[in-house]
Design an enzyme around this catalytic site. Structure first.
Site, PDB file in Angstrom:
ATOM      1  N   LYS A 173       0.836  -1.211   0.000  1.00  0.00           N
ATOM      2  CA  LYS A 173       0.000   0.000   0.000  1.00  0.00           C
ATOM      3  C   LYS A 173       0.869   1.258   0.000  1.00  0.00           C
ATOM      4  O   LYS A 173       0.576   2.215  -0.699  1.00  0.00           O
ATOM      5  CB  LYS A 173      -0.917   0.031   1.238  1.00  0.00           C
ATOM      6  CG  LYS A 173      -1.871  -1.132   1.352  1.00  0.00           C
ATOM      7  CD  LYS A 173      -2.806  -0.978   2.544  1.00  0.00           C
ATOM      8  CE  LYS A 173      -2.108  -1.049   3.885  1.00  0.00           C
ATOM      9  NZ  LYS A 173      -1.550  -2.379   4.214  1.00  0.00           N
ATOM     10  N   ARG A 204       0.209  -9.269  13.265  1.00  0.00           N
ATOM     11  CA  ARG A 204      -0.393  -8.277  12.360  1.00  0.00           C
ATOM     12  C   ARG A 204      -1.350  -8.945  11.375  1.00  0.00           C
ATOM     13  O   ARG A 204      -2.422  -8.397  11.080  1.00  0.00           O
ATOM     14  CB  ARG A 204       0.712  -7.522  11.608  1.00  0.00           C
ATOM     15  CG  ARG A 204       1.430  -6.543  12.524  1.00  0.00           C
ATOM     16  CD  ARG A 204       2.797  -6.166  11.984  1.00  0.00           C
ATOM     17  NE  ARG A 204       2.735  -5.381  10.775  1.00  0.00           N
ATOM     18  CZ  ARG A 204       3.772  -5.241   9.930  1.00  0.00           C
ATOM     19  NH1 ARG A 204       4.901  -5.862  10.154  1.00  0.00           N
ATOM     20  NH2 ARG A 204       3.645  -4.480   8.868  1.00  0.00           N
TER      21      ARG A 204
HETATM   22  P1  AMP Z   1       1.433   0.059   8.986  1.00  0.00           P
HETATM   23  O1  AMP Z   1       2.641   0.907   8.724  1.00  0.00           O
HETATM   24  O2  AMP Z   1       0.212   0.551   8.264  1.00  0.00           O
HETATM   25  O3  AMP Z   1       1.697  -1.408   8.765  1.00  0.00           O
HETATM   26  O4  AMP Z   1       1.087   0.232  10.543  1.00  0.00           O
HETATM   27  C1  AMP Z   1       2.027  -0.143  11.525  1.00  0.00           C
HETATM   28  C2  AMP Z   1       1.316  -0.322  12.859  1.00  0.00           C
HETATM   29  O5  AMP Z   1       0.731   0.926  13.275  1.00  0.00           O
HETATM   30  C3  AMP Z   1       0.162  -1.308  12.862  1.00  0.00           C
HETATM   31  O6  AMP Z   1       0.589  -2.661  12.995  1.00  0.00           O
HETATM   32  C4  AMP Z   1      -0.632  -0.833  14.076  1.00  0.00           C
HETATM   33  O7  AMP Z   1       0.007  -1.216  15.276  1.00  0.00           O
HETATM   34  C5  AMP Z   1      -0.500   0.692  13.962  1.00  0.00           C
HETATM   35  N1  AMP Z   1      -1.597   1.270  13.152  1.00  0.00           N
HETATM   36  C6  AMP Z   1      -1.495   1.886  11.950  1.00  0.00           C
HETATM   37  N2  AMP Z   1      -2.688   2.281  11.509  1.00  0.00           N
HETATM   38  C7  AMP Z   1      -3.593   1.897  12.449  1.00  0.00           C
HETATM   39  C8  AMP Z   1      -5.007   1.998  12.547  1.00  0.00           C
HETATM   40  N3  AMP Z   1      -5.748   2.568  11.593  1.00  0.00           N
HETATM   41  N4  AMP Z   1      -5.594   1.488  13.674  1.00  0.00           N
HETATM   42  C9  AMP Z   1      -4.873   0.911  14.653  1.00  0.00           C
HETATM   43  N5  AMP Z   1      -3.539   0.769  14.604  1.00  0.00           N
HETATM   44  C10 AMP Z   1      -2.896   1.255  13.518  1.00  0.00           C
END
Ligand code: AMP
Length: 221
Positions: A13, A171
């Site tokens: 993404k 995750r």
């Molecule tokens: P990402 O970089 O999108 O993979 O996000 C890394 C981590 O940030 C995730 O594994 C969650 O711990 C936290 N996180 C990011 N976006 C959200 C969201 N919309 N709701 C809850 N936790 C989030």
């Protein structure tokens, strides 16, 4: 334009979002990136969020929602924005719907990037990120010219704290349990646009561009 970039961890993404954001000249808002920046700055909110992010668990809705509401009210979002990694729960999606409504805005669509679990795990375990500019690499599929060094800015490449095998498993579980139900939430609203993401970044970018061109029209040049 207001689009969501949707899909499991590691599906690309961020990589695809950066290209789309550049093409359509809109900011990309990544909640994961916001948490990583807050943690790196050592803010209380960053430290609180790290308790969850480091284990691969979702940060509580009220924290994430407040951050997104503040961010999309900023001036650079006036002509639209992409959301990467938000919403991740039905509750977040419902709040986003109300927030956009209150602001007189409308969600144009949800780009759903899709790949199988094996491919996601391969991508996540090999992912390296520049500690300075955030550029991403893959140790086999997209290695930097010099090992451990960013081609773009010369910064050090590091593995994200939540790209360990245990955090990755958490995750993916969190995604299946809490985030995947959003697919039918957005399908019911006629907003879901699928993109097959099991291919090299350039191929996926071409597929996403084709889907967006039909759904939204070509970018203004
Ligand atoms: P990402 O970089 O999108 O993979 O996000 C890394 C981590 O940030 C995730 O594994 C969650 O711990 C936290 N996180 C990011 N976006 C959200 C969201 N919309 N709701 C809850 N936790 C989030």
């Amino acid at each position: 334009m207001i689009y969501l970039l949707f899909g499991p961890p590691g599906v690309g993404k961020g990589t695809q979002g950066a290209r789309i954001a550049h093409k359509y000249a809109v900011p990309i808002i990544s909640t994961g990136e916001i948490f990583r920046n807050l943690a790196a700055a050592g803010t209380p909110l960053g430290r609180a969020a790290k308790e969850f992010t480091s284990k691969g668990e979702l940060v509580p809705d009220e924290i994430v929602v407040a951050l997104v509401q503040q961010r999309i009210a900023m001036a650079d979002c006036a002509d639209g924005f992409l959301l990467d990694g938000f919403p991740r729960t039905i509750n977040q999606a419902e709040i986003l719907e109300c927030t956009l409504d209150d602001m007189g805005l409308e969600l144009n669509g949800v780009l759903s990037f899709e790949a199988c679990d094996g491919e996601l795990i391969r991508r996540l375990t090999g992912r390296r990120t520049c500690s300075r500019c955030g550029a991403t690499y893959h140790i086999r599929a997209m290695p930097p010219t010099r090992e451990g060094i960013c081609d773009r800015c010369g910064g050090e490449l590091v593995q994200r704290a939540d790209d360990t095998e245990e955090a990755i498993r958490t995750r993916l579980r969190e995604y299946e349990a809490k985030t995947a139900p959003l697919l039918s939430f957005y399908r019911k609203r006629g907003l879901l646009r699928s993109v097959d993401a099991a291919a090299a970044p350039d191929t996926v970018a071409a597929r996403a561009a084709a889907v967006l061109a039909v759904s939204h029209g070509a970018p203004r040049s």
